[in-house]
Design an enzyme around this catalytic site. Structure first.
Site, mmCIF file in Angstrom:
data_model
loop_
_atom_site.group_PDB
_atom_site.id
_atom_site.type_symbol
_atom_site.label_atom_id
_atom_site.label_comp_id
_atom_site.label_asym_id
_atom_site.label_seq_id
_atom_site.Cartn_x
_atom_site.Cartn_y
_atom_site.Cartn_z
ATOM 1 N N ASP A 1 8.809 11.858 -12.414
ATOM 2 C CA ASP A 1 7.418 12.041 -11.500
ATOM 3 C C ASP A 1 6.842 12.985 -11.795
ATOM 4 O OD1 ASP A 1 8.170 9.616 -10.899
ATOM 5 O OD2 ASP A 1 9.292 10.525 -8.751
ATOM 6 N N SER B 1 -0.240 8.664 -6.097
ATOM 7 C CA SER B 1 -0.661 9.905 -7.413
ATOM 8 C C SER B 1 -0.184 8.472 -8.786
ATOM 9 C CB SER B 1 0.426 10.750 -7.462
ATOM 10 O OG SER B 1 0.144 11.425 -6.782
ATOM 11 N N ASN C 1 2.133 6.095 -15.036
ATOM 12 C CA ASN C 1 3.253 6.007 -13.419
ATOM 13 C C ASN C 1 2.317 5.779 -12.454
ATOM 14 O OD1 ASN C 1 5.298 4.841 -12.482
ATOM 15 N ND2 ASN C 1 5.838 6.971 -11.193
ATOM 16 N N HIS D 1 3.215 6.376 -8.258
ATOM 17 C CA HIS D 1 3.948 7.213 -7.780
ATOM 18 C C HIS D 1 3.150 6.885 -6.080
ATOM 19 C CE1 HIS D 1 7.250 9.296 -6.387
ATOM 20 N NE2 HIS D 1 7.258 9.841 -5.580
HETATM 21 C C1 GRF Z 1 4.390 0.523 -5.192
HETATM 22 O O1 GRF Z 1 4.593 1.174 -3.950
HETATM 23 C C2 GRF Z 1 4.904 1.729 -6.095
HETATM 24 O O2 GRF Z 1 4.057 2.659 -5.900
HETATM 25 C C3 GRF Z 1 5.939 1.927 -5.621
HETATM 26 O O3 GRF Z 1 6.635 0.244 -5.613
HETATM 27 C C4 GRF Z 1 5.468 -0.245 -4.995
HETATM 28 C C5 GRF Z 1 5.353 -1.258 -6.290
HETATM 29 O O4 GRF Z 1 4.542 -2.026 -5.258
HETATM 30 N N1 GRF Z 1 7.046 2.947 -6.874
HETATM 31 P P1 GRF Z 1 4.197 -3.499 -6.471
HETATM 32 O O5 GRF Z 1 5.784 -4.116 -6.867
HETATM 33 O O6 GRF Z 1 3.444 -3.305 -6.805
HETATM 34 O O7 GRF Z 1 3.580 -4.734 -5.248
#
Ligand code: GRF
Length: 229
Positions: A159, A150, A121, A123
């Site tokens: 997480d 991360s 994932n 994050h």
């Molecule tokens: C990213 O910032 C990720 O960290 C968060 O959601 C966002 C997704 O962006 N969990 P995208 O859909 O890849 O543009």
């Protein structure tokens, strides 16, 4: 989670991606794959929202997409139903690795434990700090000087799985949650493909047993990776 070693005999790593939104991180993976810079094959994308722009990006790249919406006829559908369909779809695609890239639902421990491939994932925080939602806002409110993103192994606890890689930035004095979000997103676009490259090449392993000596001259990973910008 079952098998944590990605043994794919120099074939492209079969990757399934789970998304909920814009899919800008997915796009980076598609672009790198198409440019031949990332030895992966994106075998399919699952979106839990039917209005996610990530679906258009997937279709434009002629990659199979499954829309398993959490809402039907205006009613919210439970995570178990989503997981049942997602599990069947993933069985069909047989990925080596499942990447959660902006996937905004919490998966059950049952689904994670019975996953057919390891899951990672992305994050937007320097874990273990700022798990959960609204990380940029909370970082500003706390007056932090550093922030970042991360990539970690998905485990039943939210997480909390082993961190594989991180990228870091300095929070500017006049930073807003929005400006920070954009800067973190730029880092994510670098960190995610690099992490998958390291996994695909076998440099980074998902086996968290650091006591095993792999007989290599290179230091054992996971290792924290800092991209400074
Ligand atoms: C990213 O910032 C990720 O960290 C968060 O959601 C966002 C997704 O962006 N969990 P995208 O859909 O890849 O543009």
């Amino acid at each position: 989670m079952p098998n944590l070693s990605l043994n794919h005999n120099n074939k492209p790593l079969r990757v399934a991606v789970l998304v909920s939104g814009s899919g800008s991180n997915l796009q980076v993976l598609i672009d790198a794959m198409q440019a031949g810079e990332l030895p992966i094959e994106i075998v399919g994308v699952i979106s839990n929202r039917e209005d996610a722009y990530a679906i258009t990006r997937t279709q434009d790249a002629a990659i199979p997409v499954a829309v398993l919406s959490h809402v039907a006829s205006g009613k919210r559908i439970g995570i178990k139903t989503f997981e049942k369909h997602a599990f069947a779809q993933l069985q069909d695609w047989q990925p080596d690795l499942i990447v959660l890239a902006g996937f905004m639902r919490v998966l059950s421990s049952d689904f994670i434990q019975h996953s057919i491939a390891p899951m990672i994932n992305l994050h937007p925080s320097l874990l273990p700090a700022y798990k959960g939602l609204n990380t940029n806002q909370r970082v500003i409110q706390a007056g932090e000087r550093h922030h970042g993103c991360s990539v970690h192994i998905v485990t039943a606890e939210l997480d909390a799985g082993t961190v594989l890689t991180q990228a870091l930035l300095q929070v500017n004095p006049k930073e807003t949650a929005d400006s920070l979000r954009l800067r973190v997103q730029k880092l994510e676009h670098q960190l995610l493909p690099w992490t998958i490259l390291l996994l695909a090449k076998g440099v980074l392993t998902l086996n968290t047993d650091s006591s095993k000596d792999n007989g290599s001259y290179l230091p054992a990973l996971p290792l924290t990776l800092f991209i400074n910008q």
